[in-house]
Design a protein around this motif. Sequence first.
Motif, PDB file in Angstrom:
ATOM      1  N   LEU A 201       1.186  -1.464  -0.321  1.00 19.20           N
ATOM      2  CA  LEU A 201      -0.136   0.135  -0.018  1.00 19.20           C
ATOM      3  C   LEU A 201       0.936   0.903   0.082  1.00 19.20           C
ATOM      4  O   LEU A 201       0.582   2.179  -0.372  1.00 19.20           O
ATOM      5  CB  LEU A 201      -0.743   0.334   0.703  1.00 19.20           C
ATOM      6  CG  LEU A 201      -1.992  -1.027   1.656  1.00 19.20           C
ATOM      7  CD1 LEU A 201      -2.747  -0.467   2.748  1.00 19.20           C
ATOM      8  CD2 LEU A 201      -3.037  -0.998   0.321  1.00 19.20           C
TER       9      LEU A 201
ATOM     10  N   GLN B 161      -3.906   1.472  -4.898  1.00 16.11           N
ATOM     11  CA  GLN B 161      -5.163   2.090  -5.274  1.00 16.11           C
ATOM     12  C   GLN B 161      -5.272   3.338  -5.326  1.00 16.11           C
ATOM     13  O   GLN B 161      -4.461   4.373  -5.885  1.00 16.11           O
ATOM     14  CB  GLN B 161      -4.362   3.255  -3.179  1.00 16.11           C
ATOM     15  CG  GLN B 161      -3.791   1.608  -2.185  1.00 16.11           C
ATOM     16  CD  GLN B 161      -2.939   2.159  -0.979  1.00 16.11           C
ATOM     17  OE1 GLN B 161      -3.529   2.764  -0.773  1.00 16.11           O
ATOM     18  NE2 GLN B 161      -1.231   2.316  -1.325  1.00 16.11           N
TER      19      GLN B 161
ATOM     20  N   ASP C 104     -12.694   6.171  -2.338  1.00  9.90           N
ATOM     21  CA  ASP C 104     -11.207   5.469  -2.598  1.00  9.90           C
ATOM     22  C   ASP C 104     -11.444   3.304  -2.283  1.00  9.90           C
ATOM     23  O   ASP C 104     -12.189   3.495  -1.466  1.00  9.90           O
ATOM     24  CB  ASP C 104     -10.881   6.029  -0.802  1.00  9.90           C
ATOM     25  CG  ASP C 104     -10.074   7.199  -0.618  1.00  9.90           C
ATOM     26  OD1 ASP C 104      -9.030   7.454  -1.384  1.00  9.90           O
ATOM     27  OD2 ASP C 104     -10.467   7.866   0.304  1.00  9.90           O
TER      28      ASP C 104
ATOM     29  N   ILE D  98      -9.429   0.115  -3.391  1.00 12.12           N
ATOM     30  CA  ILE D  98      -8.225  -0.800  -3.302  1.00 12.12           C
ATOM     31  C   ILE D  98      -7.820  -2.220  -4.307  1.00 12.12           C
ATOM     32  O   ILE D  98      -9.777  -2.110  -3.709  1.00 12.12           O
ATOM     33  CB  ILE D  98      -7.401  -1.367  -1.894  1.00 12.12           C
ATOM     34  CG1 ILE D  98      -6.999  -0.360  -0.972  1.00 12.12           C
ATOM     35  CG2 ILE D  98      -5.874  -1.807  -2.353  1.00 12.12           C
ATOM     36  CD1 ILE D  98      -7.386  -1.414   0.622  1.00 12.12           C
TER      37      ILE D  98
END
Lengths: 1003, 417, 187, 91
Positions: C67, C146, C153, C155
């Motif tokens: 991430l 991401q 938002d 992922i």
Amino acid sequence: MSKNLRINKNKFIDQTARISFKFNNKKLYGYKGDTLASALLANDIHLVGRSFKYHRPRGIMTCGSEEPNAIVQISNDPSFTEPNVRATEIELYEGLEAFSQNCWPSVNFDLGGINNFLSPILPAGFYYKTFMWPASFWEKYEFFIRHSAGLGKSPTKPDQDLYDHQYAHCDVLVIGGGISGILSARLSAEKGLNTILIDDKKDLGGSTLYENNDIFKIDNENSNIWLKKQIEDLKKIRNLTIKNRTSVAAFHGYNYLLARENLTDHLSIHERKNKIRQRLWKIRAKKVVIATGAIERPLIFDNNDRPGTILSSSIKKYIDYYGVKTGENISLFTNNDSAYETAISLDKSGVKVKVIIDIRENSNSVLSKQIEKMGIKILRGYTVINTGGYKRIKSFDVKKLSNDGGSVVGEKITYKCDCLGVSGGWTPMVHLFTQSGGKLKFRNSDNVFIPDENKIPSEQISVGSSNGDFELDNVVNNTVKSIKVFLGLDKTNYEQLKIECSKEKQKRNIWLLPSDKPMFKTKPFLDFQNDSTAKDVKLALREGFKSIEHVKRYTTTGMGTDQGKLSNMHALGIIADSTGTNMGELGTTTFRPPYTPLTFGAIVGRNVGEFFDHTRRTAIHNWHVENKAEFENVGQWKRPWYFLKNGENMHQAVQRESKAARESAGILDASTLGKIDIQGIDASEFLNRVYTNAWSKLAIGKCRYGLMLNEDGMVYDDGVTTRLGENHYIMTTTTGGAASVLSKLEDYLQTEWPELNVYLTSVTDQYSTMSICGPNSKKIIKKLIPALDLSDENFPHMSFKNSIIDNVNCRIMRISFTGELSYEINVQSNFALNVWEKCMEAGKEFNITPYGTETMHLLRAEKGFIITGQDTDGTLTPSDLQMDWIIGKKKYDFIGKRSLYRSDTIRDDRKQLVGLLTDDPKEVLEEGSQLIESLEKKPIEMLGHVTSSYFSPNLNKSIALAIVKNGKKLKGKRLIVPMENENINVTITDAVFYDKDNERLNA
Amino acid sequence: MKNKYSIFSLIKNAFSGHENWQRAWRDATPKKEYDAIIIGGGGHGLATAYYLARKHKMSNIAVVEKGWIGGGNTGRNTTIIRSNYLWDASAGLYDHALKLWEGLSQELNYNIMFSQRGVMNLAHNLQDVRDLKRRTHANRLNGIDAVWLNTEDVKKFCPIINTSPNIRYPVLGGTLQKRAGTARHDAVAWGYARGADQMGVDIIQNCEVKGIKRNGDRVEGIETTKGFIKTNKIGVVAAGHSSVIANMVGMRLPLESKPLQALVSEPVKPIIDTVVMSNAVHAYVSQSDKGELVIGAGTDSYISYTQKGSHNVVEETLRAILELYPIFSRMKMLRQWGGIVDICPDASPIISKTQIKGLYFNCGWGTGGFKATPGSGDLFAHTIANDEPHKLNASFNLNRFVSGDLVDEHGAAAVAH
Amino acid sequence: MLNFNSPIKSEKNYDDLKIIEIEPTIKINLRGNKRQFSTKIGKILSILPPNEANTSSGNEKFNLLWLSPDEWLIYSNDKNISLEDQLNLEESLFNEISKLNQGAVTNVSDHWIMINLKGNKIYDLLSKSCPYNFNDFKKKNGSVAQTIVNHIDTILHNKGDNNINIFVRRSFSEDFWRWLNDSAKYV
Amino acid sequence: MFLINCPYCGERDQSEFSCGGEAHIERPKQPTELSDDQWAEYLFMRKNIKGIQFERWNHIHGCRKWFNIVRDTSNDKIHAVYKMGERPPVK
């Protein structure tokens, strides 16, 4: 029955598919493939609308997006109607209804036409010089001005159509499907590059598509046939995407382009159902090829606006592509060879052009020889000086030009006609290039602005006529040459093409053609839609408006729906001529996006109605809905505001909830509060720096309230933070502040305090929070978790315990925002609904009452607790909120500390938080109302305002919080809340109204 | 007075084919020295020069403009005029301006088309309601004609607003200032230029300031692309470029220059007869006399001098417009542009002396400077002429950033205009 | 045990497109940057956290998504992993990393909702409202991105040919689901 | 819409980022030692440069990392990106 001017059959128009449509309520017919304009012309209709200012009759002038005149209202269905649609662009569909605009009662008889006679007193900018008397009358004048201005009508009902967006990322984007665009796309795609080719028409091919003159040859084939093969091959390439009916609207920095794809406007109404009307493409291209072509210029002479006056190349397209002749008595007026092409095309279709007026003294190109061979009469060195007719051109007058072109000489000759084709040369479409930041240079030889190859702002290239190449051999050869360099190609299939074409050698350009009348008696139009004339430009110059931007704004030239595509060059030319400036130095006006008008709906896409903005829901949301919660929007969250029970109104519900919470038990869904998991060896130090109070000594298992400031010392956010372990905390923030607090804390950690070993992770959605408060809350928790020791010794106020409810881990915090004994259960969100239901079950015997934000606000106001954002407004320090106790004065530093000691922030007579009681205990003050001491003194001094105000059922009186100047010292002082119709008397009190000694926390 | 404008002069001139109109202002070449120089030929700068000449009898003054007058934010804004500000200082300043607007066409003999069609601010959540009510009460006590409207009144005043309770952020009410409205932006610059010119002010276009000459703690003149010009009073009214000028004397200002975008639709017949602003869903709209919907978008978060902003700002604005006015979905954006706005941390302007003698700044108007044009010019002229602020602009000094005595208008101007 | 409630619990099929919410499974956010940290993760999960941006590592049981340079997301491939095993895993990671100040371990199992998209049109669907350039992402198994999809938002984890898992915060998930299904109609 | 090369994630659309203004304004280590004037300089005064500017951006919808950008504010061209704590790659 109107005349049928469709004289050709050709492959572009499907004459087996007849389409009926209505224009000004009259039923007419056209064919599949027609635009509204071509269908109208086929029906011998030229008069389409009225001009903006003088309401002069105006007809179809072009065949594309540069059309200034033929703009219509589509449909009169209030949700479907669309104003200002160019008849030259809209494709004919079954059932199309179009109406003329800006005329009343009709386009044929328009009362506004009187303005034409008033035109002598309506020069450019006349409105700046008048309508000033009497002073109060402007709005009355304005009413009439507004109603006579405007063009079409806005829809009055919501749009039923759908719009959509699509991002695309490609190696090469080619804009324009004419010959240069097709060559570019092919070269790019064949090199293996991911390529997108965009064209605004329904077919690729540009004007070469319908070129039928066999003097234009590529590799011994007629250019149109050669190109057709190229297109067929092109369509087979896999890594190429072709988007028809798609128009690039904007070219932004970093090769980010917007293109609007029309998906249904050409379909009959019933075929459009459940389809996206327009899709906005957001394209990020590594490289961009601009091949947007050029548009023909008109010529500027007296009364050059009569219906039937059409750009010469458009006449050619109407005959060669649509099979429609634009008149039965056509003449042409030109300063270049392109009118010859038109004459030849017409001749091939059996329409003999009566005369070609050419301002050049001679021309000896291949085309001119062809013309001569055909026996078409050419008047060389002549100009048109006037036209006759009103709703349709009937005649035109010509005279010989003087040698310098500045005046006319000799006898006037009058020709009858019903259509006059005009050609003033070509203007490269450099809009997108300049939008992207590119700079232009001026080419004197043929008076064009073209991209300056030294001032290209990004990975892009302009080719073909948009780069100033107008002749077939140049277009093809230069396109291939530049694309090779641009894409780094070694060899192409287009190296040794044999190209035959006509070369134009003689050029003559006169921006404003002379007349035999004095200037002020003529109407040589520049901007046909806005009715600005060459004399308006000259007037502006005389009055000192010298820059092109000033002239444009003063005369409104180029401000119409065509954004000056036809008028800008002539305006510039006339300014240059009048001021003796070189056009290159003059520069152009700014070309602003979009290239053609862009539907709002397309810009917004699907984010309308239910998709306008997100709704964040807690894990318990559906329970709230089922239990008749009214919701409050808090940021994007939906929070229960209050729960309605049988027949209550809001006030009754809130009073009931508030009483229940204090008398027995209430439960609140507090899941929306921001939650940040804080870990790391320096976590305590970090909290010391971000909160005003001290954190190092907080024992594990304990909770503490913290106040966070901005660096300017003003209160920013607050919440309870709990120490879960030696280096492990969980922080709560306000609902609205969650995202910005986290990002602010990350900012400090990463940029100011990288030495701190701290990790922040948002867990707002991980945990749901239900707060049970009231004297019976302990009993409820006991029922839920019999094993948990709830004694004050084991589980005191401001502490937490890990526990398990029915096999689910949870954290129980004993914290209170209501002043009552309270427990907050935090549980993983996927179990929250069940735990909530368990709480309701366990609380049933205590009449546990779910309450919403309104009750929560009321209960905390009784206790004088602030809500950041309601009682604070970014101008209050902790001290202003009477919270000096929370400032860690011994701490070396924390965010905002230094600002608390500036000369204005240390004043002790700042506005400060106080409580207010009304004389009449039933009177509830309006939040936001102002406080004053006296009404006598003028100007009235406002001492502060009411921030929170409720009727407290627990105290049986009205209470309020307020911010009052020097409030700390004014306890007992009587003030006035002046309302519109009454003055309310209040007394300043302590901000804590209920349970001042906090006895109920341990009740 | 040369060339008085009226319907009679129009008719008279029609007979001579409008050949005899005089220049609206002279194209001046710089003299060696002026009593005062205004840097920036936008509305505020030209108004400053006008009032210096008219009220303070300073006629040996010049306005220097690097491009063409009125070509910056004056010609790029959405022309909203209102004075319903929260704090007393702001209310005083903006209402002073509003009162000047009310007689400006006659004063300048130039129709600036001030149209008091009202400005309505909408509330979409409970805090909006509190904030707007707070503002309305304060306005009323400050003598500003603001009234609170409930949702039904909002609908009545502007029927095309979607006031359905079922939209994502329903309209919960609003405030209305009826004296507020719009004016024709270009005309303001031209009218002041013409008025100032008539009193002898030199308007010098295409003259870029390259440096400011100082002698110790006082100014001596400016270096320009047209040479050095001597003066001991310099008023800087350079909007987005204020910091650029400040940097020439080594000063930093509490400003950030950011892109602010606006757009117009194609013109249509009258459909909205007022100005409606909404901070919460971030949309404001009015209709020009020409018929275009004039729509203001927000600012970007980064500094830029390009007069271009990000597309997503325009998209967000139109999203909000369609939420409140779903009937506009088929309308088309005709033109979109950007300006460079200089924003102060407290969303209030600076009209102030500086530590350098003879150097004055009028800046920080952020997204809402147009409405203040006459007031700003008048008060700045006072400050320059007297070397002392007028009481109406005393709060808008530079020292407030040191003391902390800010005039925080964020609440009133979340999208501010 | 109480029944969990995920907000969606649904599966939809369209032409060349299948959208399904994967039943909640363990997800753990990892923070740390020292070598020891990596080694410990390796020991516990038998996979090392990837150092290369926008990639993932994994085995049958777990996926470990990059991430940021000091942040990873673990999620399980196993729908049937018992709650006890989940807790044990969290606890051993927490004890070995958080408690020893090697980094931070945070349970985010319910913070994120996981939706699986399969089919030829998944990238066209996402590209309706996602500015991310999928050209490289889709070619590489295990890619991670991401980004924002319809302003939310997310992922994204590439699980193979035209097969991706999308993580979206729980409170947004119902709206996101609605958007996906609406847009799927117009791909 | 800029295309920003996040030093951690690579090229991404501007909409994934937020801008934090001028870079290299270090928070004073000892704020209490500063005069009101000096504190105001830190708090409010900005170069607001037209030209090459060093500024902070956050990949807020990506890796959440802050980093620096060298951008020409007169044409919005990004000349370089560099991580927090690193030296600007250009003068």
